[in-house]
Design a protein around this motif. Structure first.
Motif, mmCIF file in Angstrom:
data_model
loop_
_atom_site.group_PDB
_atom_site.id
_atom_site.type_symbol
_atom_site.label_atom_id
_atom_site.label_comp_id
_atom_site.label_asym_id
_atom_site.label_seq_id
_atom_site.Cartn_x
_atom_site.Cartn_y
_atom_site.Cartn_z
ATOM 1 N N MET A 109 0.849 -1.196 0.000
ATOM 2 C CA MET A 109 0.000 0.000 0.000
ATOM 3 C C MET A 109 0.885 1.246 0.000
ATOM 4 O O MET A 109 1.465 1.620 1.015
ATOM 5 C CB MET A 109 -0.887 0.017 1.245
ATOM 6 C CG MET A 109 -1.750 1.266 1.369
ATOM 7 S SD MET A 109 -2.502 1.393 2.991
ATOM 8 C CE MET A 109 -3.425 -0.123 3.041
ATOM 9 N N LEU A 132 1.939 5.010 0.199
ATOM 10 C CA LEU A 132 1.404 6.178 0.893
ATOM 11 C C LEU A 132 1.683 7.421 0.061
ATOM 12 O O LEU A 132 2.845 7.733 -0.233
ATOM 13 C CB LEU A 132 2.048 6.333 2.266
ATOM 14 C CG LEU A 132 1.499 5.502 3.422
ATOM 15 C CD1 LEU A 132 2.182 5.903 4.724
ATOM 16 C CD2 LEU A 132 -0.003 5.660 3.554
ATOM 17 N N ASP A 191 -0.060 13.598 2.254
ATOM 18 C CA ASP A 191 -1.328 14.155 2.702
ATOM 19 C C ASP A 191 -1.512 15.540 2.090
ATOM 20 O O ASP A 191 -0.725 16.455 2.325
ATOM 21 C CB ASP A 191 -1.342 14.241 4.236
ATOM 22 C CG ASP A 191 -2.682 14.666 4.777
ATOM 23 O OD1 ASP A 191 -3.003 15.870 4.677
ATOM 24 O OD2 ASP A 191 -3.412 13.818 5.315
ATOM 25 N N ARG A 213 -2.516 9.007 10.798
ATOM 26 C CA ARG A 213 -3.411 8.379 9.822
ATOM 27 C C ARG A 213 -2.622 7.487 8.858
ATOM 28 O O ARG A 213 -3.056 6.391 8.509
ATOM 29 C CB ARG A 213 -4.184 9.446 9.045
ATOM 30 C CG ARG A 213 -5.201 10.206 9.891
ATOM 31 C CD ARG A 213 -6.117 11.045 9.004
ATOM 32 N NE ARG A 213 -5.374 12.092 8.299
ATOM 33 C CZ ARG A 213 -5.188 13.335 8.770
ATOM 34 N NH1 ARG A 213 -5.683 13.663 9.960
ATOM 35 N NH2 ARG A 213 -4.536 14.219 8.074
ATOM 36 N N GLY A 214 -1.443 7.977 8.421
ATOM 37 C CA GLY A 214 -0.620 7.177 7.523
ATOM 38 C C GLY A 214 -0.149 5.891 8.171
ATOM 39 O O GLY A 214 -0.145 4.821 7.539
ATOM 40 N N SER A 252 -1.657 4.273 10.538
ATOM 41 C CA SER A 252 -2.816 3.392 10.665
ATOM 42 C C SER A 252 -3.101 2.671 9.359
ATOM 43 O O SER A 252 -3.487 1.489 9.349
ATOM 44 C CB SER A 252 -4.049 4.197 11.101
ATOM 45 O OG SER A 252 -3.831 4.800 12.361
ATOM 46 N N ARG A 253 -2.902 3.365 8.243
ATOM 47 C CA ARG A 253 -3.097 2.719 6.948
ATOM 48 C C ARG A 253 -2.030 1.662 6.694
ATOM 49 O O ARG A 253 -2.323 0.593 6.145
ATOM 50 C CB ARG A 253 -3.060 3.769 5.834
ATOM 51 C CG ARG A 253 -4.262 4.703 5.779
ATOM 52 C CD ARG A 253 -4.106 5.692 4.643
ATOM 53 N NE ARG A 253 -3.936 5.009 3.369
ATOM 54 C CZ ARG A 253 -3.454 5.591 2.269
ATOM 55 N NH1 ARG A 253 -3.061 6.858 2.313
ATOM 56 N NH2 ARG A 253 -3.344 4.903 1.148
ATOM 57 N N GLY A 273 -2.720 -1.102 9.468
ATOM 58 C CA GLY A 273 -4.094 -1.581 9.584
ATOM 59 C C GLY A 273 -4.538 -1.754 11.018
ATOM 60 O O GLY A 273 -5.521 -2.458 11.284
ATOM 61 N N ARG A 323 -12.990 1.139 11.227
ATOM 62 C CA ARG A 323 -12.415 -0.044 10.595
ATOM 63 C C ARG A 323 -13.246 -1.277 10.910
ATOM 64 O O ARG A 323 -13.510 -2.117 10.041
ATOM 65 C CB ARG A 323 -10.965 -0.236 11.068
ATOM 66 C CG ARG A 323 -10.208 -1.335 10.359
ATOM 67 C CD ARG A 323 -8.748 -1.311 10.772
ATOM 68 N NE ARG A 323 -8.578 -1.840 12.115
ATOM 69 C CZ ARG A 323 -8.343 -3.128 12.388
ATOM 70 N NH1 ARG A 323 -8.255 -4.021 11.407
ATOM 71 N NH2 ARG A 323 -8.197 -3.528 13.630
#
Length: 377
Positions: free
Chosen positions: A1, A3, A6, A251-252, A254-255, A258, A373
């Protein structure tokens, strides 16, 4: 994934960068104007090639160069005095392997890893986006479990993805320079107060010391003005994006992992138990995952007090508890008006924006991400 940066944060960074460059343009413009005036007064004739466009271009180029130097200085000051070592292989708890996996997942340059021999649990990222370094402390490696450690490292990788390192480092470094200038102003002020007191005590000494007193007073005013100007403007720049960069990195992370709950748990573990300590402007606190300063090396004098502080006592301007005689009105005015006003001004000038949102606010946002989530699952 992968990134991507932002976007909301990028707009704030552009505004902060413009402000930082503008400050440097202003400083260099004053220096260029002063140099040209002095040269003209000495009879130097300016060549035709040194026109206004050339001067403006040189000033702009110099301002950008200063920002780059400030970013490099900030990175060095963040780890100054730390016993930082590059671990062999992947290091303790496979920390370099974890960073490599997260950076590959985020599609960003793989940061190098250094370990600081400090008990304070924290981590920070220094350098540029092309050659970043994530510094972790022994305390962090000891305090966090595997999921929390991955989340903390993912937070630092997200900073690399968001391309916010050079600007925040430059701002933090410039504010640190302003604070150092304020220290010099304090020393100059003590010398000035002692010189005035000596002159008044000896009577005729005030005439002998008139020129030194005037010179020290002017130097004190100049240093104070420059320091407070730097601090004020750069505090505004820091306030434009400092909190937003931490939310964006949360936030990044967390992505990437997960697992927002793991980062929330890590933040609660890493939160400084002494929030009253003023650590906002220290480079290591500004760049860290939480606002926790790391011990740094002492000044060049090996921790000894400056000679001004050793040999010149502080001058007390407080009047007697019960002033009498002709001075009573002046002393009352000083005690009731001048001293409280000066104290309020000093508090105002010492104000700086916080470089991190509160841990509670960050945890609440991460908990909300965790709830969404689970709802989406």
């Amino acid at each position: 994934m992968a990134l991507s940066p932002d976007r909301r944060l990028q707009f704030r960074i552009v505004g902060a960068l413009a402000l930082v460059v503008g400050v440097n343009v202003g400083v260099l413009s004053v220096l260029a104007w002063s140099g040209l005036r002095v040269a003209a007064a000495s009879g130097w004739s300016r060549p035709a090639v040194v026109g206004v466009p050339a001067v403006v271009g040189a000033v702009l180029l110099g301002a950008v160069g200063l920002v780059a130097l400030q970013a490099g200085y900030g990175s060095r000051s963040a780890v100054a005095g730390l016993e930082v070592t590059v671990p062999e292989g992947d290091g303790p708890r496979n920390v370099a392997g974890r960073v490599r996996r997260l950076a590959t997942q985020a599609a960003v340059p793989v940061p190098s890893v250094a370990v600081a021999e400090r008990a304070e649990p924290t981590c920070l990222t220094v350098g540029s986006r092309r050659s970043p370094t994530i510094v972790v402390t022994r305390g962090l490696l000891a305090e966090l479990d595997d999921d929390e450690l991955d989340a903390a490292l993912a937070h630092e990788v997200a900073h690399v993805a968001n391309r916010d390192l050079p600007v925040v480092t430059a701002v933090a470094a410039t504010v640190a320079i302003g604070d150092r200038l304020l220290d010099r102003e304090r020393l100059l002020r003590r010398v000035l107060e002692n010189a005035v007191l000596l002159g008044l005590f000896t009577g005729v000494g005030i005439f002998v010391l008139a020129v030194p007193i005037l010179a020290i007073g002017v130097a004190c005013l100049v240093v104070s003005a420059v320091a407070r100007g730097l601090l004020g403007v750069n505090a505004i720049a820091l306030g434009l994006f400092a909190k937003a960069r931490e939310y964006a990195a949360d936030r990044g992370a967390s992505r990437l992992t997960g697992d927002p709950a793991a980062l929330a748990s890590a933040l609660e573990t890493l939160a400084d138990p002494r929030p009253e300590r003023d650590a906002r402007l220290h480079a290591s606190a500004t760049l860290g995952i939480v606002s926790r300063p790391l011990p740094v090396a002492e000044d060049d004098d090996d921790g000894e007090a400056h000679w001004v502080e050793r040999y010149l006592p502080p001058v007390s301007l407080e009047g007697p508890a019960e002033p009498r005689g002709l001075n009573r009105g002046l002393v009352w005015l000083h005690v009731r008006l001048v001293r409280p006003t000066a104290a309020a001004v000093r508090r105002l000038l010492r104000w700086r924006p916080a470089t991190h949102p509160s841990t509670e606010a960050r945890v609440e946002e991460l908990r909300a991400l965790e709830r969404r989530r689970h709802e989406d699952a």
